[in-house]
Motif scaffolding. Structure first.
Motif, mmCIF file in Angstrom:
data_model
loop_
_atom_site.group_PDB
_atom_site.id
_atom_site.type_symbol
_atom_site.label_atom_id
_atom_site.label_comp_id
_atom_site.label_asym_id
_atom_site.label_seq_id
_atom_site.Cartn_x
_atom_site.Cartn_y
_atom_site.Cartn_z
ATOM 1 N N THR A 123 0.853 -1.193 0.000
ATOM 2 C CA THR A 123 0.000 0.000 0.000
ATOM 3 C C THR A 123 0.886 1.239 0.000
ATOM 4 O O THR A 123 1.790 1.346 0.828
ATOM 5 C CB THR A 123 -0.896 0.011 1.247
ATOM 6 O OG1 THR A 123 -0.221 -0.705 2.281
ATOM 7 C CG2 THR A 123 -2.219 -0.650 0.982
ATOM 8 N N ARG B 19 -3.085 -11.101 3.578
ATOM 9 C CA ARG B 19 -4.002 -10.762 4.679
ATOM 10 C C ARG B 19 -5.281 -11.593 4.640
ATOM 11 O O ARG B 19 -6.363 -11.081 4.880
ATOM 12 C CB ARG B 19 -4.406 -9.276 4.621
ATOM 13 C CG ARG B 19 -3.287 -8.325 4.368
ATOM 14 C CD ARG B 19 -2.605 -7.926 5.649
ATOM 15 N NE ARG B 19 -1.512 -7.041 5.365
ATOM 16 C CZ ARG B 19 -1.625 -5.721 5.339
ATOM 17 N NH1 ARG B 19 -2.777 -5.163 5.623
ATOM 18 N NH2 ARG B 19 -0.600 -4.973 5.058
ATOM 19 N N ASP C 296 0.465 -1.359 8.760
ATOM 20 C CA ASP C 296 0.660 -1.622 7.334
ATOM 21 C C ASP C 296 2.113 -1.408 6.937
ATOM 22 O O ASP C 296 2.699 -2.224 6.213
ATOM 23 C CB ASP C 296 -0.233 -0.694 6.503
ATOM 24 C CG ASP C 296 -1.679 -1.179 6.512
ATOM 25 O OD1 ASP C 296 -1.887 -2.319 6.979
ATOM 26 O OD2 ASP C 296 -2.561 -0.429 6.081
ATOM 27 N N GLN D 77 1.313 -10.412 2.796
ATOM 28 C CA GLN D 77 0.659 -9.433 1.937
ATOM 29 C C GLN D 77 -0.791 -9.773 1.623
ATOM 30 O O GLN D 77 -1.606 -8.892 1.412
ATOM 31 C CB GLN D 77 1.441 -9.280 0.627
ATOM 32 C CG GLN D 77 2.688 -8.450 0.764
ATOM 33 C CD GLN D 77 2.384 -7.024 1.197
ATOM 34 O OE1 GLN D 77 1.548 -6.352 0.626
ATOM 35 N NE2 GLN D 77 3.078 -6.565 2.231
ATOM 36 N N ALA E 188 1.682 3.931 3.355
ATOM 37 C CA ALA E 188 1.128 3.166 4.468
ATOM 38 C C ALA E 188 1.677 3.694 5.783
ATOM 39 O O ALA E 188 2.779 4.234 5.846
ATOM 40 C CB ALA E 188 1.486 1.701 4.310
ATOM 41 N N ILE F 26 4.261 -4.227 8.261
ATOM 42 C CA ILE F 26 4.099 -5.462 7.476
ATOM 43 C C ILE F 26 4.796 -5.326 6.133
ATOM 44 O O ILE F 26 5.460 -6.262 5.657
ATOM 45 C CB ILE F 26 2.599 -5.782 7.302
ATOM 46 C CG1 ILE F 26 2.019 -6.241 8.640
ATOM 47 C CG2 ILE F 26 2.392 -6.859 6.252
ATOM 48 C CD1 ILE F 26 0.571 -6.594 8.597
ATOM 49 N N ASP F 27 4.668 -4.153 5.509
ATOM 50 C CA ASP F 27 5.344 -3.947 4.229
ATOM 51 C C ASP F 27 6.855 -4.067 4.373
ATOM 52 O O ASP F 27 7.524 -4.654 3.529
ATOM 53 C CB ASP F 27 4.993 -2.565 3.665
ATOM 54 C CG ASP F 27 3.614 -2.580 3.009
ATOM 55 O OD1 ASP F 27 2.998 -3.664 3.003
ATOM 56 O OD2 ASP F 27 3.173 -1.526 2.535
#
Lengths: 147, 188
Positions: free
Chosen positions: A2, A67, A9, A65, A5, A12-13
């Protein structure tokens, strides 16, 4: 991924990015090993180990990714199959390579299989020459049946 | 047909695995789908008959969990080791083929040991002697007798851990009598 983010987020990225890069480096390591190792069996080491970890890291990145909970069982099954099949294929290629002399004896510090294979080969040749089916046969490593 | 009937208990791990794969592939773990998957698993296991895997009947979860964690750690270590060897050692790497006798005669144990050994650092199974349970291991970067002894100990320790997880009673007793983790020399 994203764009722009924040918070969870972004974390996680970031983890995904690390996993993907390390996974790609592992696959690259496998490729370098295939090119640089001198004989078939060392190449099998390169073809099995870094690649299994590389796949694991890439699958983990996909899982993060996506989710979606349902993706995890699919990824787990994919990796377990990899764990089960990779040693078997490496063993089959290595075994065939050893039998067909695709190895460099000068690169081996010790070879405890050679004597066994030679003995079995000698026995087979002897049996053929004498044609005696009743000859006592030693059971040894070079002649495991297809069982 | 004269084949021996496999008991349901022996088949159960295979059936559970087939149902898990079925659910994973459909991405659907709802009860209806799982029941249908179980029916298909039963039919498949009956029609496409395989020799039953002889389980020992015991499985120690408490010992299995640390083993899996250590195993995953070793997979990571193995990858970095091969990466290092590929980049810095390359063509000048020295290897060895070593005979390692195992304690157990069970096919499952020899297979499991071979699989684990192929995935942890520096070893690959080249040949299996089923009659004497001997694995012939190809070790990468093995240069001295000390390295060979280390490789042999690694394989036998792996087998000992696996026996402690799912070996038979007799194998367990043998290990205990041996004073695990002692190692045996090769019966060259």
């Amino acid at each position: 991924m994203t764009p722009n983010a924040t918070g969870v987020d972004a974390a996680i990225d970031a983890v995904t990015a690390v996993l993907l890069i390390v996974g790609a480096i592992m696959s690259l390591g496998a490729a370098i090993g295939l090119l640089r190792f001198p004989d078939l069996m060392s190449r099998m080491h390169a073809a099995t180990k870094p690649q299994v970890l590389g796949l694991f890291l890439v699958l983990a990145a996909i899982g993060l990714q996506m989710r979606e909970w349902w993706v995890w069982p699919v990824l787990a099954v994919a990796w377990i199959f990899q764990l089960l099949t990779v040693p078997v294929s490496a063993h089959m290629v290595g075994r065939a390579g050893y039998r067909t002399r695709h190895l460099h004896p000068e690169l081996l510090s010790v070879d405890e299989l050679e004597a066994v294979v030679l003995r079995a080969a000698g026995q087979r040749a002897e049996e053929k020459a004498e044609g005696e089916p009743g000859m006592p046969r030693m059971r040894d490593g070079a002649t495991p049946g297809p069982d | 047909m004269s084949r021996k009937r496999t008991s349901f208990r022996t088949e159960l791990p295979l059936l559970v695995w087939l149902v898990v794969v079925w659910g994973a592939l459909w991405r659907d773990f709802s009860p209806g789908n799982l029941v249908f998957g179980a029916l298909i698993a039963l039919v498949v296991a009956r029609v496409f008959y395989l020799p039953p895997v002889e389980l020992s009947g015991r499985f120690n979860v408490l010992r299995a969990i640390p083993f899996v964690v250590v195993f995953l750690g070793k997979v990571v270590a193995a990858s970095f080791q091969v990466l290092y060897l590929a980049v810095f050692r390359g063509p000048s790497v020295t290897n060895a083929v070593v005979a390692v006798p195992l304690r157990s005669r069970s096919d499952l144990m020899v297979t499991a040991t071979g699989h684990v050994i192929s995935l942890i650092p520096g070893s690959l199974v080249v040949e299996v002697d089923r009659s004497t349970s001997t694995l012939y291991i190809h070790g990468i970067n093995v240069r001295s007798d000390a390295d060979i002894a280390k490789l042999r100990k690694e394989v036998q320790d792996t087998e000992a851990s696996l026996i402690r997880i799912m070996g038979t009673r007799a194998e367990m007793d043998a290990i205990q009598a041996e004073g695990w983790p002692a190692t045996r020399g090769a019966r060259a």
